[in-house]
Design a protein around this motif. Structure first.
Motif, PDB file in Angstrom:
ATOM      1  N   HIS A 329      32.845 -16.078  52.344  1.00 56.03           N
ATOM      2  CA  HIS A 329      33.043 -14.899  53.184  1.00 56.03           C
ATOM      3  C   HIS A 329      34.052 -13.986  52.493  1.00 56.03           C
ATOM      4  CE1 HIS A 329      31.007 -16.835  56.598  1.00 56.03           C
ATOM      5  NE2 HIS A 329      31.650 -17.934  56.229  1.00 56.03           N
ATOM      6  N   ALA A 330      33.802 -12.685  52.565  1.00 54.38           N
ATOM      7  CA  ALA A 330      34.716 -11.732  51.919  1.00 54.38           C
ATOM      8  C   ALA A 330      34.787 -10.452  52.736  1.00 54.38           C
ATOM      9  CB  ALA A 330      34.259 -11.420  50.494  1.00 54.38           C
ATOM     10  N   ILE A 331      35.982  -9.878  52.757  1.00 51.35           N
ATOM     11  CA  ILE A 331      36.206  -8.578  53.386  1.00 51.35           C
ATOM     12  C   ILE A 331      36.967  -7.714  52.393  1.00 51.35           C
ATOM     13  CG2 ILE A 331      37.310  -7.315  55.280  1.00 51.35           C
ATOM     14  CD1 ILE A 331      37.079  -9.835  56.987  1.00 51.35           C
ATOM     15  N   ALA A 332      36.452  -6.518  52.139  1.00 49.50           N
ATOM     16  CA  ALA A 332      37.182  -5.544  51.324  1.00 49.50           C
ATOM     17  C   ALA A 332      38.119  -4.777  52.247  1.00 49.50           C
ATOM     18  CB  ALA A 332      36.219  -4.603  50.620  1.00 49.50           C
ATOM     19  N   VAL A 333      39.415  -4.909  52.010  1.00 49.11           N
ATOM     20  CA  VAL A 333      40.429  -4.257  52.839  1.00 49.11           C
ATOM     21  C   VAL A 333      40.933  -3.033  52.084  1.00 49.11           C
ATOM     22  CG1 VAL A 333      42.637  -4.506  54.011  1.00 49.11           C
ATOM     23  CG2 VAL A 333      41.080  -6.469  53.863  1.00 49.11           C
ATOM     24  N   VAL A 334      40.509  -1.858  52.519  1.00 45.80           N
ATOM     25  CA  VAL A 334      40.940  -0.614  51.881  1.00 45.80           C
ATOM     26  C   VAL A 334      42.248  -0.196  52.534  1.00 45.80           C
ATOM     27  CG1 VAL A 334      40.331   1.768  51.348  1.00 45.80           C
ATOM     28  CG2 VAL A 334      38.555   0.001  51.393  1.00 45.80           C
ATOM     29  N   ASN A 335      43.331  -0.358  51.812  1.00 44.24           N
ATOM     30  CA  ASN A 335      44.675  -0.145  52.342  1.00 44.24           C
ATOM     31  C   ASN A 335      45.134   1.302  52.106  1.00 44.24           C
ATOM     32  OD1 ASN A 335      47.120  -0.859  53.518  1.00 44.24           O
ATOM     33  ND2 ASN A 335      48.018  -1.477  51.566  1.00 44.24           N
ATOM     34  N   LYS A 336      46.251   1.638  52.724  1.00 42.76           N
ATOM     35  CA  LYS A 336      46.918   2.936  52.597  1.00 42.76           C
ATOM     36  C   LYS A 336      46.115   4.054  53.249  1.00 42.76           C
ATOM     37  CE  LYS A 336      49.231   1.376  48.378  1.00 42.76           C
ATOM     38  NZ  LYS A 336      49.650   1.660  46.993  1.00 42.76           N
ATOM     39  N   ALA A 337      45.554   3.753  54.445  1.00 42.46           N
ATOM     40  CA  ALA A 337      44.801   4.763  55.191  1.00 42.46           C
ATOM     41  C   ALA A 337      45.684   5.891  55.680  1.00 42.46           C
ATOM     42  CB  ALA A 337      44.094   4.099  56.373  1.00 42.46           C
ATOM     43  N   ASP A 338      47.015   5.693  55.622  1.00 40.16           N
ATOM     44  CA  ASP A 338      47.942   6.750  56.031  1.00 40.16           C
ATOM     45  C   ASP A 338      48.103   7.819  54.964  1.00 40.16           C
ATOM     46  OD1 ASP A 338      49.073   4.410  54.718  1.00 40.16           O
ATOM     47  OD2 ASP A 338      51.003   5.451  54.813  1.00 40.16           O
ATOM     48  N   LEU A 339      47.521   7.597  53.786  1.00 40.61           N
ATOM     49  CA  LEU A 339      47.589   8.569  52.695  1.00 40.61           C
ATOM     50  C   LEU A 339      46.223   9.212  52.488  1.00 40.61           C
ATOM     51  CD1 LEU A 339      49.629   6.461  50.081  1.00 40.61           C
ATOM     52  CD2 LEU A 339      50.501   8.150  51.719  1.00 40.61           C
ATOM     53  N   PRO A 340      46.158  10.360  51.815  1.00 41.32           N
ATOM     54  CA  PRO A 340      44.864  10.974  51.502  1.00 41.32           C
ATOM     55  C   PRO A 340      43.988   9.990  50.720  1.00 41.32           C
ATOM     56  CG  PRO A 340      46.627  12.527  51.075  1.00 41.32           C
ATOM     57  CD  PRO A 340      47.291  11.214  51.370  1.00 41.32           C
ATOM     58  N   GLN A 341      42.720   9.856  51.139  1.00 41.05           N
ATOM     59  CA  GLN A 341      41.842   8.858  50.553  1.00 41.05           C
ATOM     60  C   GLN A 341      41.109   9.416  49.332  1.00 41.05           C
ATOM     61  OE1 GLN A 341      41.520   5.352  52.136  1.00 41.05           O
ATOM     62  NE2 GLN A 341      43.499   6.393  52.221  1.00 41.05           N
ATOM     63  N   ALA A 342      41.050   8.567  48.278  1.00 39.64           N
ATOM     64  CA  ALA A 342      40.376   8.976  47.056  1.00 39.64           C
ATOM     65  C   ALA A 342      39.295   7.987  46.642  1.00 39.64           C
ATOM     66  CB  ALA A 342      41.399   9.111  45.909  1.00 39.64           C
ATOM     67  N   VAL A 343      39.179   6.868  47.317  1.00 36.68           N
ATOM     68  CA  VAL A 343      38.244   5.827  46.922  1.00 36.68           C
ATOM     69  C   VAL A 343      36.870   6.092  47.538  1.00 36.68           C
ATOM     70  CG1 VAL A 343      38.634   4.241  48.870  1.00 36.68           C
ATOM     71  CG2 VAL A 343      38.074   3.313  46.614  1.00 36.68           C
ATOM     72  N   ASP A 344      35.832   5.660  46.836  1.00 34.70           N
ATOM     73  CA  ASP A 344      34.452   5.815  47.297  1.00 34.70           C
ATOM     74  C   ASP A 344      34.052   4.526  48.025  1.00 34.70           C
ATOM     75  OD1 ASP A 344      31.767   6.132  47.720  1.00 34.70           O
ATOM     76  OD2 ASP A 344      31.271   6.670  45.648  1.00 34.70           O
ATOM     77  N   LEU A 345      33.957   4.577  49.371  1.00 36.48           N
ATOM     78  CA  LEU A 345      33.664   3.375  50.148  1.00 36.48           C
ATOM     79  C   LEU A 345      32.272   2.828  49.858  1.00 36.48           C
ATOM     80  CD1 LEU A 345      35.173   4.271  53.656  1.00 36.48           C
ATOM     81  CD2 LEU A 345      36.206   2.951  51.794  1.00 36.48           C
ATOM     82  N   SER A 346      31.314   3.713  49.536  1.00 36.18           N
ATOM     83  CA  SER A 346      29.958   3.244  49.260  1.00 36.18           C
ATOM     84  C   SER A 346      29.924   2.379  48.001  1.00 36.18           C
ATOM     85  CB  SER A 346      28.999   4.426  49.107  1.00 36.18           C
ATOM     86  OG  SER A 346      29.374   5.236  47.997  1.00 36.18           O
ATOM     87  N   GLU A 347      30.761   2.696  47.042  1.00 33.80           N
ATOM     88  CA  GLU A 347      30.831   1.884  45.824  1.00 33.80           C
ATOM     89  C   GLU A 347      31.387   0.496  46.138  1.00 33.80           C
ATOM     90  OE1 GLU A 347      32.593   2.114  41.232  1.00 33.80           O
ATOM     91  OE2 GLU A 347      33.056   3.712  42.688  1.00 33.80           O
ATOM     92  N   ILE A 348      32.354   0.437  47.061  1.00 35.20           N
ATOM     93  CA  ILE A 348      32.915  -0.861  47.465  1.00 35.20           C
ATOM     94  C   ILE A 348      31.867  -1.674  48.212  1.00 35.20           C
ATOM     95  CG2 ILE A 348      34.649  -1.989  48.910  1.00 35.20           C
ATOM     96  CD1 ILE A 348      36.489   0.383  48.355  1.00 35.20           C
ATOM     97  N   ARG A 349      31.147  -1.029  49.158  1.00 43.46           N
ATOM     98  CA  ARG A 349      30.155  -1.740  49.956  1.00 43.46           C
ATOM     99  C   ARG A 349      29.015  -2.280  49.107  1.00 43.46           C
ATOM    100  NH1 ARG A 349      31.216   2.536  53.806  1.00 43.46           N
ATOM    101  NH2 ARG A 349      32.335   1.658  55.624  1.00 43.46           N
ATOM    102  N   ALA A 350      28.769  -1.653  47.983  1.00 43.43           N
ATOM    103  CA  ALA A 350      27.712  -2.139  47.095  1.00 43.43           C
ATOM    104  C   ALA A 350      28.069  -3.505  46.511  1.00 43.43           C
ATOM    105  CB  ALA A 350      27.471  -1.135  45.969  1.00 43.43           C
ATOM    106  N   ILE A 351      29.364  -3.832  46.498  1.00 45.15           N
ATOM    107  CA  ILE A 351      29.814  -5.125  45.955  1.00 45.15           C
ATOM    108  C   ILE A 351      30.160  -6.081  47.085  1.00 45.15           C
ATOM    109  CG2 ILE A 351      31.429  -6.269  44.380  1.00 45.15           C
ATOM    110  CD1 ILE A 351      31.921  -3.504  43.093  1.00 45.15           C
ATOM    111  N   VAL A 352      30.986  -5.633  48.023  1.00 44.03           N
ATOM    112  CA  VAL A 352      31.364  -6.433  49.201  1.00 44.03           C
ATOM    113  C   VAL A 352      30.966  -5.641  50.436  1.00 44.03           C
ATOM    114  CG1 VAL A 352      33.275  -7.453  50.491  1.00 44.03           C
ATOM    115  CG2 VAL A 352      33.270  -7.570  47.990  1.00 44.03           C
ATOM    116  N   PRO A 353      29.917  -6.055  51.152  1.00 42.57           N
ATOM    117  CA  PRO A 353      29.376  -5.237  52.253  1.00 42.57           C
ATOM    118  C   PRO A 353      30.344  -5.004  53.415  1.00 42.57           C
ATOM    119  CG  PRO A 353      27.781  -6.890  51.540  1.00 42.57           C
ATOM    120  CD  PRO A 353      29.070  -7.225  50.854  1.00 42.57           C
TER     121      PRO A 353
END
Length: 456
Positions: A329-353
């Motif tokens: 089981h795996a969860i991708a935890v995208v941290n620092k939501a209090d800052l402007p976001q620069a990461v592509d969530l779709s790219e993360i979901r392609a590896i860890v849904p």
């Protein structure tokens, strides 16, 4: 067990109520020597399981406390012996002085788990029930407590006893025919017990199938937090445990070693490890930490892959996600939501849904992480109280019993004589007896009760 034992049965700190406990043939006499009920009654003549209000005296005969006392005569008591219990004010000094007074009257200090051990040895409970006592004390979730109290009530022990009894009937029939050939006893036909043995196999298989869930219930889901340096792994651990368990700085590589904590998310208990940031490093100490991080991820049932959402996904992040997806089981935890976001969530979901966005700093999104974990591990139908095997010793005994019965069935199919087949049946009985205590050795019994606290 002729001696009388005594112990403080509550915690070491200050509390509203503190309990002193006695068990043994002189328990009531010892209690009578140090306690005088109001109204002129005597504890020696007290009714069972009735509270008496009165005065407790110390070794010098001076008044120590005004408290409650109750007695229970064997065999209808917790230990099966005469017992007495004082419900005092919870001062550690009062309890220590009260214990000294009991020792002065001939009681001795109880060892770890000795009260429950006496209950087992006196037939008040089987070994699986005795072990459930400490599991109930140690329970960290409501479901774990429900399962432990079910085992204390005898649910698990009864499942094993039914199988043990059935195997005993087979052995008894065989030996009756051999030992009493002139008696009018139905001929022993081993084939007639095939269906019974097959049924016991199914019963043991069903019991063993509960062990994975039971182990999670008792010890928690083995989990690892991994990520690149400064992604916020230690901040996430601190947010989950509710205090600054791990040092957090802006310096990459601050966490060098694995930090372990138990954390409850909803009704799911996590045995959580915070690990060093995964990256290439020339520092030999940090390199060991990175190796341990990878090792922790490989052995975990759940991996929380922490990604810094304030910057684009890096090759290091992809390495972390690739490591995470290998776990059950795996969860991708995208941290620092209090800052402007620069990461592509779709790219993360392609590896860890499964992706959760949060801020370990502000607490934003932490409830989403809890919901994701509960969806993975908390969605099973609630178990009947006490039906889950949570003890590795019980699982090992059940596994050996199952192997023996399977061997007996295979021997029957091979045409081996009944006495050889029944050797396997006898071995299965011995294994099952280790769960209930029917065949357990004294040294094993001693080791089991070492888990207990003094006074229980």
């Amino acid at each position: 067990m002729a001696d009388t034992i005594a112990a403080i049965a509550t915690g070491a700190g200050v509390s509203a109520i503190g309990i002193l406990r006695l068990s043994g043939e002189r328990a009531i006499a010892v209690a009578n020597a140090v306690f005088k009920p109001y109204g002129g009654a005597s504890i020696a003549d007290a009714a069972d399981r009735k509270l008496y209000y009165g005065e407790l005296f110390d070794c010098r005969g001076d008044l120590l406390d005004i408290c409650l006392c109750t007695v229970s005569r064997g065999p209808n008591s917790y230990t099966g012996e005469d017992t007495a219990e004082f419900q005092c004010h919870g001062s550690p000094v009062v309890l220590a002085e009260g214990l000294r007074a009991l020792f002065a009257q001939g009681a001795r200090q109880a060892t770890r788990g000795e009260f429950t051990k006496r209950a087992f040895l006196n037939g008040r409970m089987d070994l699986s029930q005795a072990e459930a006592v400490v599991d109930l004390i140690d329970a960290e979730t409501a479901e774990a407590a429900r399962n432990a109290v079910g085992q204390l009530a005898g649910v698990m022990g009864e499942k094993f006893r039914v199988i043990y009894s059935g195997l005993t009937d087979i052995m008894a029939h065989f030996h009756a025919v051999i030992d009493y050939p002139d008696e009018d006893i139905e001929d022993f036909q081993l084939a007639g017990y095939r269906a019974s043995l097959q049924g016991y196999c199914r019963d043991l298989e069903a019991l063993l199938a509960t062990f994975d869930r039971g182990r999670i219930l008792r010890f928690g889901v083995k989990s690892a937090i991994i990520g690149c340096p400064n992604a916020g792994k230690s901040s996430l651990l601190n947010a989950l445990v509710g205090y600054d368990r791990a040092i957090v700085t802006e310096i990459p590589g601050t966490t060098r070693d694995t930090i372990e904590e138990r954390v409850r998310l909803g009704e799911v208990l996590l045995a959580l490890s915070d690990t060093a940031g995964i990256r290439g490093t020339a520092d030999p100490v940090e390199r060991i930490g990175v190796e341990r991080a990878v090792s922790a991820a490989r052995s975990a049932q759940l991996v929380l892959a922490v990604i810094d959402g304030a910057r684009p996904l890096s090759d290091g992040d992809r390495q972390v996600l690739d490591q995470a997806k290998k776990a059950p089981h795996a969860i991708a935890v995208v941290n620092k939501a209090d800052l402007p976001q620069a990461v592509d969530l779709s790219e993360i979901r392609a590896i860890v849904p499964t992706v959760v966005t949060l801020s370990a700093k502000t607490g934003q999104g932490m409830s989403d992480l809890s919901a994701a974990v509960e969806a993975m591990f908390g969605g099973q139908a609630p178990a009947v109280q006490g039906e889950l095997i949570t003890n590795a010793r019980h699982a090992d005994a059940a596994r050996r019993a199952l192997e023996c019965i399977r061997s007996a069935l295979e021997a029957m199919d091979s045409g081996i004589t009944p006495d050889a087949v029944l050797t396997e049946v006898e071995s299965a009985m011995a294994a099952i007896g280790e769960v209930t205590g029917a065949t357990v050795r004294e040294d094993v019994t001693d080791r089991i009760f070492e888990r207990f606290c003094v006074g229980k």
